[in-house]
Design an enzyme around this catalytic site. Structure first.
Site, PDB file in Angstrom:
ATOM      1  N   GLU A   1     -21.324  20.302   0.373  1.00 43.79           N
ATOM      2  CA  GLU A   1     -21.952  19.566   1.472  1.00 43.79           C
ATOM      3  C   GLU A   1     -23.195  18.774   1.077  1.00 43.79           C
ATOM      4  OE1 GLU A   1     -22.652  22.304   4.679  1.00 43.79           O
ATOM      5  OE2 GLU A   1     -20.521  22.424   5.109  1.00 43.79           O
TER       6      GLU A   1
ATOM      7  N   GLU B   1     -14.023  25.072   4.000  1.00 50.94           N
ATOM      8  CA  GLU B   1     -14.769  25.952   4.917  1.00 50.94           C
ATOM      9  C   GLU B   1     -14.389  25.663   6.353  1.00 50.94           C
ATOM     10  OE1 GLU B   1     -19.092  26.150   4.780  1.00 50.94           O
ATOM     11  OE2 GLU B   1     -19.036  26.085   2.584  1.00 50.94           O
TER      12      GLU B   1
HETATM   13  C1  BGC Z   1     -22.428  25.895   4.455  1.00 51.83           C
HETATM   14  C2  BGC Z   1     -22.564  27.399   4.409  1.00 51.83           C
HETATM   15  C3  BGC Z   1     -23.072  27.884   5.750  1.00 51.83           C
HETATM   16  C4  BGC Z   1     -22.055  27.527   6.808  1.00 51.83           C
HETATM   17  C5  BGC Z   1     -22.434  27.974   8.204  1.00 51.83           C
HETATM   18  C6  BGC Z   1     -21.840  25.368   5.742  1.00 51.83           C
HETATM   19  O1  BGC Z   1     -22.566  24.261   6.160  1.00 51.83           O
HETATM   20  O2  BGC Z   1     -21.706  25.447   3.340  1.00 51.83           O
HETATM   21  O3  BGC Z   1     -23.391  27.750   3.357  1.00 51.83           O
HETATM   22  O4  BGC Z   1     -23.338  29.239   5.764  1.00 51.83           O
HETATM   23  O5  BGC Z   1     -21.905  26.139   6.859  1.00 51.83           O
HETATM   24  O6  BGC Z   1     -23.597  27.349   8.609  1.00 51.83           O
END
Ligand code: BGC
Length: 463
Positions: free
Chosen positions: A192, A371
């Site tokens: 990110e 993610e």
């Molecule tokens: C990030 C993580 C974070 C997750 C939840 C993502 O933006 O890569 O490190 O914990 O979101 O906020």
């Protein structure tokens, strides 16, 4: 029956009833059908070193967490986090129990290179052992080289604003590739970058804590150059697949009838979502946000340096035109929709929209959902959140969009950056007093999806 034995049978029966009800909730019957995923679809979970390892005292975040007054909610700091550094074997077993085929995790640069040019063999051996643990269970690694944290020496030098930063990062990547390259095929160079840049250089809530739109140009170009150099280095291994985990958000106008808000939402979306992706395709960095920034530069070495597009998807923003406010552009969540514990809108259809746009813009590249997850302490929304997002992915797959896999964020509760320990994103709960890991109900739900390689839905014939 005597009172005592009634009590005794209740003691035995009660957990049985709960277990039956609980397992029944995810079971197939004649009114349901399974939407299956491609045979080689990679079910995965993701974590990041600083959020779980503990004791990462040589990086910029550690220093940030210890500044006075505190920058972290409730004055917390990562401290021991969940002591994953000492619990790798135990946590890898959790991955095995879930049944995932892939595990995305990050290597902490400040452990590998605590001082410039000094590489710590003990630290790299630790990660080698972790890779062996994963191999034992047939879980493929996806290794992130930079997940928000940088060594303190690098930050002190000026971090991503410094023109030498790409070369400094490359030295670390070279070392890691020599040491681990033979056991890792899938790499994420940066997690990110746009979040790190927006939070660190515009909103000032991540280190280095700058609040100046003009300051973003250095980090944008240096991170892109660092990525392109690393891409070439990692490709010394002929099986390497290299990408970036891009945080992509849906941005809609607050008022659909307001053309200015349409315009601003499109501009913001283009800047946040597509600046880096476009640059990696065409070589041109083009950034334009009304009243904030206008920038264009051509760097041919950036072209074609992604083998897949990593997509981190969480939520949607509504963009408001606020000419009388502190800022003419204000971003807010949708009041009317269900939310996570962090007040992020739950908007699964956005994932399909993102996949569609990505596949149209970059047709030759496969996508990996690197993610997707929810802060949900009570675990009352996570299973459905998973289901609804997987349905959107299934829909995209049916349309021929090449989605290789899905990483749920995250395996286990962790240190959530500026938000501290409050938000609970884990499929596993952590008791922060004892550090005991306990599967949430949604962990079992995910496990069943993986086992079936599909999602159980109500049969169309019954609708
Ligand atoms: C990030 C993580 C974070 C997750 C939840 C993502 O933006 O890569 O490190 O914990 O979101 O906020």
């Amino acid at each position: 029956m005597k009172k005592k034995s009634i009590f005794k049978s209740c003691l035995i029966a009660f957990p049985l009833i709960i277990f039956t009800l609980y397992s029944h909730s995810f079971e197939a019957d004649s009114s349901s059908e399974v939407l299956t995923f491609p045979e080689n679809f990679k079910w995965c979970v993701a974590t990041a070193a600083h959020q779980i390892e503990g004791g990462n005292e040589n990086n910029d975040w550690w220093e940030w967490e210890h500044s006075v007054p505190s920058k972290i909610k409730n004055g917390e700091n990562s401290g021991l986090a969940i002591d994953h550094w000492n619990k790798v074997a135990e946590d890898t077993k959790l991955l095995k129990d879930l049944g995932v085929k892939q595990y995305r995790f990050s290597i902490e640069w400040s452990r590998i290179e605590p001082k410039e040019g000094v590489f710590n063999l003990e630290a790299i051996h630790h990660y080698k052992d972790e890779l062996k643990e994963l191999q034992k269970y047939g879980i493929a690694p996806m290794v992130t080289l930079h997940h928000f944290t940088s060594p303190l020496w690098f930050a002190k030098m000026g971090g991503w604003s410094h023109p030498d930063s790409p070369q400094k990062f490359l030295q670390f990547v070279k070392f890691v590739n020599q040491q681990l390259g033979a056991s890792v095929d899938q790499w994420i160079t940066f997690n990110e970058p746009m979040v790190m840049i927006a939070a660190g250089y515009i909103n000032g809530v991540f280190p280095p804590g700058i609040k100046d739109w003009k300051s973003v140009i250095g980090p944008i170009r240096n991170i892109l150059i660092a990525h392109s150099l690393s891409y070439k280095e990692l490709h010394r291994n002929k099986n390497a697949q290299v990408g970036i985990a891009h945080h992509l958000r849906i941005m809609h106008p607050y008022n659909k009838l307001n053309p200015i808000e349409w315009y601003l939402a499109n501009k913001l979306s283009k800047a946040f979502n597509w600046t880096l992706l476009n640059a990696l395709q065409t070589g041109t960095i083009s950034l334009s946000v009304p009243t904030k920034i206008e920038y264009e530069e051509y760097l041919p070495q950036l072209k074609d340096t992604q083998d897949f597009i990593g997509v981190n998807y969480y939520s949607r923003d509504l963009v408001k035109f606020t000419p009388k406010g502190k800022d003419i552009i204000t971003v807010v969540p949708n009041d009317k929709s269900p939310k996570s514990d962090l007040n992020w809108e739950i908007y699964p259809e956005g994932l399909y929209d993102i996949l569609k746009s990505v596949s149209e813009k970059f047709e030759n590249l496969p996508v990996f959902i690197t993610e997707n997850g929810i802060a949900d302490k009570s675990d009352s929304r996570r299973a459905d959140f998973l289901k609804q997002h997987l349905l959107q992915i299934h829909h995209a797959l049916e349309e021929g969009i090449n989605v290789l896999g899905y990483c749920h964020w995250t395996l286990i509760d962790n240190f959530e950056w500026a938000e501290g320990r409050g938000p609970r994103f884990g499929l596993y709960d952590v008791d922060y007093k004892t550090l005991k890991r306990t599967p949430r109900k949604s962990a079992r739900y995910y496990q069943e999806i993986i086992e079936r390689n599909g999602i159980l839905v109500e049969s169309k014939n019954n609708l």
